[in-house]
Design a protein around this motif. Structure first.
Motif, PDB file in Angstrom:
ATOM      1  N   ALA B  79       0.272 -12.493 -82.659  1.00  0.00           N
ATOM      2  CA  ALA B  79       0.482 -12.559 -81.218  1.00  0.00           C
ATOM      3  C   ALA B  79      -0.703 -11.908 -80.534  1.00  0.00           C
ATOM      4  O   ALA B  79      -1.345 -11.033 -81.103  1.00  0.00           O
ATOM      5  CB  ALA B  79       1.769 -11.824 -80.844  1.00  0.00           C
ATOM      6  N   HIS B  81      -2.572  -9.294 -78.732  1.00  0.00           N
ATOM      7  CA  HIS B  81      -2.404  -7.894 -78.336  1.00  0.00           C
ATOM      8  C   HIS B  81      -3.304  -7.717 -77.134  1.00  0.00           C
ATOM      9  O   HIS B  81      -4.511  -7.632 -77.271  1.00  0.00           O
ATOM     10  CB  HIS B  81      -2.881  -6.949 -79.437  1.00  0.00           C
ATOM     11  CG  HIS B  81      -1.870  -6.745 -80.508  1.00  0.00           C
ATOM     12  ND1 HIS B  81      -0.992  -5.699 -80.508  1.00  0.00           N
ATOM     13  CD2 HIS B  81      -1.588  -7.468 -81.616  1.00  0.00           C
ATOM     14  CE1 HIS B  81      -0.222  -5.769 -81.573  1.00  0.00           C
ATOM     15  NE2 HIS B  81      -0.559  -6.825 -82.265  1.00  0.00           N
ATOM     16  N   GLY B  88       1.275  -9.454 -73.482  1.00  0.00           N
ATOM     17  CA  GLY B  88       1.337 -10.164 -74.750  1.00  0.00           C
ATOM     18  C   GLY B  88       2.010  -9.329 -75.822  1.00  0.00           C
ATOM     19  O   GLY B  88       2.726  -9.855 -76.641  1.00  0.00           O
ATOM     20  N   GLY B  89       1.825  -8.033 -75.799  1.00  0.00           N
ATOM     21  CA  GLY B  89       2.489  -7.192 -76.786  1.00  0.00           C
ATOM     22  C   GLY B  89       3.865  -6.769 -76.291  1.00  0.00           C
ATOM     23  O   GLY B  89       4.150  -6.813 -75.101  1.00  0.00           O
ATOM     24  N   HIS B  90       4.731  -6.379 -77.226  1.00  0.00           N
ATOM     25  CA  HIS B  90       6.070  -5.917 -76.865  1.00  0.00           C
ATOM     26  C   HIS B  90       6.207  -4.432 -77.119  1.00  0.00           C
ATOM     27  O   HIS B  90       7.289  -3.923 -77.268  1.00  0.00           O
ATOM     28  CB  HIS B  90       7.128  -6.646 -77.698  1.00  0.00           C
ATOM     29  CG  HIS B  90       7.248  -8.092 -77.358  1.00  0.00           C
ATOM     30  ND1 HIS B  90       6.346  -9.022 -77.809  1.00  0.00           N
ATOM     31  CD2 HIS B  90       8.151  -8.764 -76.609  1.00  0.00           C
ATOM     32  CE1 HIS B  90       6.711 -10.212 -77.366  1.00  0.00           C
ATOM     33  NE2 HIS B  90       7.784 -10.092 -76.637  1.00  0.00           N
ATOM     34  N   TYR B  91       5.072  -3.741 -77.211  1.00  0.00           N
ATOM     35  CA  TYR B  91       5.169  -2.366 -77.667  1.00  0.00           C
ATOM     36  C   TYR B  91       5.102  -1.359 -76.546  1.00  0.00           C
ATOM     37  O   TYR B  91       4.772  -0.204 -76.769  1.00  0.00           O
ATOM     38  CB  TYR B  91       4.115  -2.074 -78.732  1.00  0.00           C
ATOM     39  CG  TYR B  91       2.759  -2.654 -78.423  1.00  0.00           C
ATOM     40  CD1 TYR B  91       2.378  -3.838 -79.029  1.00  0.00           C
ATOM     41  CD2 TYR B  91       1.911  -2.043 -77.533  1.00  0.00           C
ATOM     42  CE1 TYR B  91       1.148  -4.388 -78.752  1.00  0.00           C
ATOM     43  CE2 TYR B  91       0.683  -2.588 -77.264  1.00  0.00           C
ATOM     44  CZ  TYR B  91       0.299  -3.750 -77.866  1.00  0.00           C
ATOM     45  OH  TYR B  91      -0.912  -4.294 -77.603  1.00  0.00           O
TER      46      TYR B  91
END
Ligand SMILES: [Zn+2]
Lengths: 325, 107
Positions: B79, B81, B88-91
């Motif tokens: 994905a 980053h 774009g990231g889920h963090y």
């Protein structure tokens, strides 16, 4: 599991936690220490009683495999890596093998910032540098990582049709046979945990981190043990700096799964990370079907990654990880 | 060495004899004093062609790299980053706790 199973398991843990004399003033009644159930799955029941953890393994666990794994965990070579069991062989309870362990404090699931990435990486690097055939007393079975991935895909098939299943199955089909547990893995066969994630770390009362859960321990491709963090990083679920901390520490500690510092680790990590992404996505869909709920955003991110990887098959050159040390 | 911008660790590699540091986090590239001049000189030697694209780490030897790994050390199927702020990231934030919980307790 019968209704009498948990009390019987508790009695075993209690007997180990309180060698004579039991503090309970009436030894003919069960003691009243709290006995939290830590895990309750068909393949594992884990309870804690005081300083002791009792684990009932799956009924179909091969006893010789489990014994070899226990003896590995108890081996002095691994004293600073794996939590040692209380006994070198499992006992039996209502047809299930049972093992006893000292209690260790798990990773705090509510505090991602405190995740012990460096400790995890160091422990895995240590594990991967043990030469299994020469050091360990018993021949170990293969590490069960690929078998677990195959099991997850079998569960996905059994769950029936789901709109998110096709990309996951396509990604699975593109993996080489060894990653689907169809053939032995190529390359070096090193000692591996087989199911590493942050729930597999505990801290001892002395403050040392150790790896737990030897059910999947065995020989195989050590990159599999890095594959879960790698997969979460690749799927955008683990921040780059945390992934880098983990990877750099692993390399600094001499871990053998990826080339030494500076080189791209992904040729070694690609296939295992794909397999772990498929495994996690397959289980996520299975659970969402069972609970009759949609996929959450994390689970969808895993399915999306499967969709992307099914359009980019792994490169054949990477099927055989090279020995780095 | 840490990235002066986002504090992620940086990796050093060598591009045509010029030391280059790239951040593992934001992918920023940092040049020491004199390195930009060296690169500019190389560029001129190549006959005024367009400057070479930001280098891939040496790791992936001599790319014919078919659909392989881009400059970033992540798989092609990964994905995005998204550098700072992490689009774009889920963090980030709530998602971070959620993905962390998943990661801890999924076997
Ligand atoms: Zn008690």
């Amino acid at each position: 599991m019968t209704a009498a199973f948990l009390p019987a398991l508790t009695a075993k843990a209690s007997a180990a936690a309180h060698p004579n004399p039991h503090p309970n003033p009436r030894p003919d009644t069960p003691c009243d220490c709290a006995t939290p159930v830590l895990t309750a799955r068909p393949d594992a029941t884990v309870i804690r009683h005081g300083t002791i953890v009792a684990k009932a393994h799956a009924p179909d666990t091969p006893p010789t495999d489990l014994t070899a794994r226990l003896q590995t965990a108890a081996h002095p070579t691994l004293a600073t890596t794996l939590l040692p069991p209380l006994h070198l062989t499992p006992t039996e309870l209502q047809g299930r093998p049972v093992t006893l362990w000292p209690y260790g404090t798990p990773v705090d699931r509510d505090d991602p910032d405190a995740a012990p990435w460096e400790a995890a990486a160091t422990l895995l690097a240590r594990l991967h540098t043990v030469p299994p055939p020469t050091t360990l007393p018993h021949p170990l079975p293969p590490m069960r990582g690929p078998a677990k991935a195959a099991h997850a895909v079998a569960r996905l098939h059994a769950a029936g049709p789901h709109p998110a299943a096709p990309p996951v199955l396509r990604a699975w089909a593109a993996l080489p046979p060894w990653a689907r547990a169809e053939t032995p893995p190529p390359g070096p066969h090193l000692l591996c945990h087989g199911d590493f994630h942050l729930g597999q770390l505990v801290r001892t009362p002395e403050g040392h981190w150790r790896l737990i859960d030897v059910d999947d321990l065995g020989t195989g491709n050590p990159a599999w043990d890095l594959a879960r963090p790698a997969a979460w990083y690749a799927c955008g679920l683990l921040a780059p700096d945390e992934w880098t901390r983990f990877l750099d520490t692993y390399r600094g500690a001499g871990g053998a799964a990826v080339p030494a510092d500076g080189a791209d680790p992904w040729p070694a990590l690609d296939v295992p990370a794909r397999a772990l992404t498929v495994q996690t996505a397959a289980l996520a869909i299975t659970k969402s079907v069972a609970a009759d709920r949609p996929l959450d955003e994390i689970e969808q991110a895993l399915v999306d990654a499967c969709d992307r990887m099914s359009r980019m098959p792994p490169r054949p050159a990477e099927l055989a990880p090279e020995t780095t040390k | 060495m840490q990235c002066p911008k986002c504090h992620a660790p940086m990796h050093t590699y060598n591009r045509n004899g010029v030391q280059i540091e790239q951040c593992n986090g934001c992918r920023g590239i940092f040049l020491d004093y004199g390195e930009l001049e060296s690169l500019t000189r190389l560029e001129a030697q190549w006959g005024g062609q367009q400057a070479p694209p930001p280098p891939a780490p040496q790791a992936y030897p001599a790319p014919p790299a078919p659909q392989g790994y881009p400059a970033a050390q992540a798989p092609a199927w990964g994905a995005p980053h998204g550098g700072h702020g992490g689009h774009g990231g889920h963090y980030g934030g709530h998602s971070r706790h959620k993905s962390f919980g998943h990661m801890l307790f999924s076997s």
